[in-house]
Design a protein around this motif. Sequence first.
Motif, PDB file in Angstrom:
ATOM      1  N   SER A 174      71.769  48.718  26.993  1.00  0.00           N
ATOM      2  CA  SER A 174      71.262  49.141  25.912  1.00  0.00           C
ATOM      3  C   SER A 174      72.011  50.058  24.487  1.00  0.00           C
ATOM      4  N   LYS A 175      71.543  50.559  24.042  1.00  0.00           N
ATOM      5  CA  LYS A 175      72.060  51.132  22.611  1.00  0.00           C
ATOM      6  C   LYS A 175      71.872  52.772  22.717  1.00  0.00           C
ATOM      7  N   ALA A 176      72.774  53.607  22.440  1.00  0.00           N
ATOM      8  CA  ALA A 176      72.774  55.069  22.542  1.00  0.00           C
ATOM      9  C   ALA A 176      71.620  55.402  21.458  1.00  0.00           C
ATOM     10  N   PRO A 177      71.175  56.354  21.533  1.00  0.00           N
ATOM     11  CA  PRO A 177      70.855  57.144  22.965  1.00  0.00           C
ATOM     12  C   PRO A 177      69.809  56.865  23.857  1.00  0.00           C
ATOM     13  N   VAL A 178      70.345  56.615  25.190  1.00  0.00           N
ATOM     14  CA  VAL A 178      69.077  56.079  26.070  1.00  0.00           C
ATOM     15  C   VAL A 178      68.380  57.212  26.719  1.00  0.00           C
ATOM     16  N   LYS A 179      67.072  57.495  26.262  1.00  0.00           N
ATOM     17  CA  LYS A 179      66.271  58.679  26.608  1.00  0.00           C
ATOM     18  C   LYS A 179      64.887  58.366  26.648  1.00  0.00           C
ATOM     19  N   ASN A 180      63.891  59.233  27.000  1.00  0.00           N
ATOM     20  CA  ASN A 180      62.667  59.237  27.104  1.00  0.00           C
ATOM     21  C   ASN A 180      62.337  57.813  27.924  1.00  0.00           C
ATOM     22  N   VAL A 181      61.345  56.940  27.412  1.00  0.00           N
ATOM     23  CA  VAL A 181      60.930  56.051  28.364  1.00  0.00           C
ATOM     24  C   VAL A 181      62.029  54.941  28.722  1.00  0.00           C
ATOM     25  N   SER A 182      63.181  54.929  27.897  1.00  0.00           N
ATOM     26  CA  SER A 182      64.362  53.946  28.184  1.00  0.00           C
ATOM     27  C   SER A 182      65.180  54.606  29.430  1.00  0.00           C
ATOM     28  N   LEU A 183      65.003  55.860  29.426  1.00  0.00           N
ATOM     29  CA  LEU A 183      65.833  56.488  30.677  1.00  0.00           C
ATOM     30  C   LEU A 183      65.128  56.334  31.855  1.00  0.00           C
ATOM     31  N   ASP A 184      63.757  56.151  31.990  1.00  0.00           N
ATOM     32  CA  ASP A 184      62.789  55.812  33.009  1.00  0.00           C
ATOM     33  C   ASP A 184      62.956  54.487  33.370  1.00  0.00           C
ATOM     34  N   ARG A 185      63.204  53.484  32.576  1.00  0.00           N
ATOM     35  CA  ARG A 185      63.398  52.120  32.836  1.00  0.00           C
ATOM     36  C   ARG A 185      64.898  51.976  33.474  1.00  0.00           C
ATOM     37  N   GLU A 186      65.806  52.648  32.962  1.00  0.00           N
ATOM     38  CA  GLU A 186      67.067  52.465  33.589  1.00  0.00           C
ATOM     39  C   GLU A 186      67.047  53.159  35.004  1.00  0.00           C
ATOM     40  N   LYS A 187      66.370  54.181  34.969  1.00  0.00           N
ATOM     41  CA  LYS A 187      66.534  54.754  36.352  1.00  0.00           C
ATOM     42  C   LYS A 187      65.892  53.787  37.508  1.00  0.00           C
ATOM     43  N   GLY A 188      64.749  53.350  37.314  1.00  0.00           N
ATOM     44  CA  GLY A 188      64.072  52.551  38.106  1.00  0.00           C
ATOM     45  C   GLY A 188      64.952  51.242  38.420  1.00  0.00           C
ATOM     46  N   PHE A 189      65.611  50.984  37.452  1.00  0.00           N
ATOM     47  CA  PHE A 189      66.717  49.688  37.783  1.00  0.00           C
ATOM     48  C   PHE A 189      67.902  50.030  38.559  1.00  0.00           C
ATOM     49  N   LYS A 190      68.516  51.271  38.243  1.00  0.00           N
ATOM     50  CA  LYS A 190      69.265  51.745  39.371  1.00  0.00           C
ATOM     51  C   LYS A 190      69.172  52.147  40.687  1.00  0.00           C
ATOM     52  N   ASP A 191      67.864  52.827  40.766  1.00  0.00           N
ATOM     53  CA  ASP A 191      67.458  53.208  42.056  1.00  0.00           C
ATOM     54  C   ASP A 191      67.251  52.160  42.959  1.00  0.00           C
ATOM     55  N   TYR A 192      66.811  50.875  42.339  1.00  0.00           N
ATOM     56  CA  TYR A 192      66.470  49.625  43.054  1.00  0.00           C
ATOM     57  C   TYR A 192      67.825  49.169  43.545  1.00  0.00           C
ATOM     58  N   CYS A 193      68.889  49.088  42.752  1.00  0.00           N
ATOM     59  CA  CYS A 193      70.053  48.502  42.967  1.00  0.00           C
ATOM     60  C   CYS A 193      70.537  49.459  44.293  1.00  0.00           C
ATOM     61  N   ASN A 194      70.665  50.650  44.015  1.00  0.00           N
ATOM     62  CA  ASN A 194      71.225  51.616  45.036  1.00  0.00           C
ATOM     63  C   ASN A 194      70.514  51.587  46.517  1.00  0.00           C
ATOM     64  N   ARG A 195      69.146  51.269  46.408  1.00  0.00           N
ATOM     65  CA  ARG A 195      68.304  50.947  47.833  1.00  0.00           C
ATOM     66  C   ARG A 195      68.694  49.943  48.330  1.00  0.00           C
ATOM     67  N   ASN A 196      69.163  48.757  47.554  1.00  0.00           N
ATOM     68  CA  ASN A 196      69.115  47.480  48.188  1.00  0.00           C
ATOM     69  C   ASN A 196      70.668  46.835  48.096  1.00  0.00           C
ATOM     70  N   GLY A 197      71.521  48.015  47.848  1.00  0.00           N
ATOM     71  CA  GLY A 197      73.276  47.717  47.991  1.00  0.00           C
ATOM     72  C   GLY A 197      73.404  46.419  46.870  1.00  0.00           C
ATOM     73  N   VAL A 198      72.687  46.579  45.997  1.00  0.00           N
ATOM     74  CA  VAL A 198      73.173  45.643  44.555  1.00  0.00           C
ATOM     75  C   VAL A 198      74.121  46.193  43.877  1.00  0.00           C
ATOM     76  N   GLU A 199      75.159  45.614  43.717  1.00  0.00           N
ATOM     77  CA  GLU A 199      76.100  45.808  42.466  1.00  0.00           C
ATOM     78  C   GLU A 199      75.867  46.117  41.090  1.00  0.00           C
ATOM     79  N   TYR A 200      76.099  46.918  40.505  1.00  0.00           N
ATOM     80  CA  TYR A 200      75.561  47.054  39.124  1.00  0.00           C
ATOM     81  C   TYR A 200      76.628  47.826  38.163  1.00  0.00           C
ATOM     82  N   THR A 201      76.639  47.734  36.919  1.00  0.00           N
ATOM     83  CA  THR A 201      77.282  48.302  35.882  1.00  0.00           C
ATOM     84  C   THR A 201      76.531  48.896  34.526  1.00  0.00           C
ATOM     85  N   ARG A 202      76.561  49.879  33.998  1.00  0.00           N
ATOM     86  CA  ARG A 202      76.119  50.028  32.753  1.00  0.00           C
ATOM     87  C   ARG A 202      76.896  50.142  31.605  1.00  0.00           C
ATOM     88  N   PHE A 203      76.328  49.487  30.470  1.00  0.00           N
ATOM     89  CA  PHE A 203      76.987  49.607  29.222  1.00  0.00           C
ATOM     90  C   PHE A 203      75.917  49.950  28.227  1.00  0.00           C
TER      91      PHE A 203
END
Length: 324
Positions: A174-203
Motif C-alpha cells: 500500500s501507500k502511507a498512511p494505511v488507515k480507515n477502511v484500508s486498515l480493515d482490509r489489511e487486518k483481514g488479510f493478516k488475520d487469515y494468514c496468522n490463523r492458517n500459518g501462511v507466511e506474509y510481509t508488509r510493505f
Amino acid sequence: MNDVSHLAGVSRGTVSNYINGLRVRPAAQKQIEKAIKELNYVPNAAARTLKTNRSNYVVLIIPMVNTPFFSELSYCMQLILKKSGYKMILCNSNNRPQEEIEYIQMAKKQKVAGIITMSYADIREIVPPDIPLVALENKVADFFPLIVSDNYQGGELAAAKLHVLGAERLLFISKAPVKNVSLDREKGFKDYCNRNGVEYTRFVAKDKGNFTDDFQDFIKKNLVNKKFKYDGVFSDSDEYASDFWYLLLKQKIAVPEEVQIIGFDAAKIYPRQKIALSSIRQPITEIAKQAVLGLEKQLNNNSQKKLYQPLVLPVSFMQGQTTK
C-alpha cells in the motif's frame, strides 16, 4: 399549474401530486403529460423550495472523481436518485476537509433534500439536524446511517484466494498512511494468514508523488536469481496493485505464473470493460441503493431522530488475469 390542470381536465391538486412524484391515476398521468408538453410547462423549482422548505436536490460529496470506483459510484447514485425523483449535485472534495465543509455549508443555504458523503472530515457540528445525511465508509455520527463494504472480509477473502491458488509467501502492499477502511482490509488479510500459518510481509510506500519508486526499489531488493521472493500480492487498492503489476513485468517477472496479484474495488470505467486485475469487488449498486433508501427514511421521519448501526455489505472476488 392552473393552465395544465384546465387543459388536462384534472384538478390542480392532481397536477401538483404528479409534479411532486406522488402517485396519480394512469389516465390522469397521460393527460397531464400531454398538457405539459403542449404548454411547455416547466415547474418553478425555486418556488417549490420556498413552499416545502427543501429542494429535490441531493448533494453527493466524494474525495475524488478520477478513479473507476468513484466514477461508477457517482453514476449509480445519479440513476437511483433520479428514479426516486431527486437530482444529484456532485461535489469533489479533493481529499480536503475544508472543501467538504464548504460543500455542506452550501447545501444548508440551498435547502437540499439531503447529503450523501464519503467524509473524512469532522463534520458532526456543522450538519444541520433537519438535513438528512447518509455516510459512506466513515461514520459521521450515530444518528446518521453509515453504509460500508465488509473491508475486513475482503482482506480475508484475498488472502484465502491467494493461498488456495498455491501462493505460499504473501505480500501486502500500500501507500502511507494505511488507515480507515484500508486498515480493515489489511487486518483481514493478516488475520487469515496468522490463523492458517501462511507466511506474509508488509510493505508500505512513502506518501510522496513518486511513491512507485519505493515499489520498484522493493522489488529489486527482493529478487533472488531474477525471481521475486513473494508469489502472492494483495493491495488495498486496484491503483497500487496495477502499479505493482506493471513494475513486476518490467523486471520480466511473469504474472500470474510466478506472482499472483489481487487488488480491491474491481470498478469499471465503462460497462463492457473486461476485468484485467483480479480484485475484491465492492457492491457499488447496492451501496447507492441503500444510501438513497437511508435518505428517504429520514425524509419520511424527519421529526424523529434515531441511532443507527452501520450497514455492512458483503464483498466478492472477481477473477482477472493476475491470478491462476
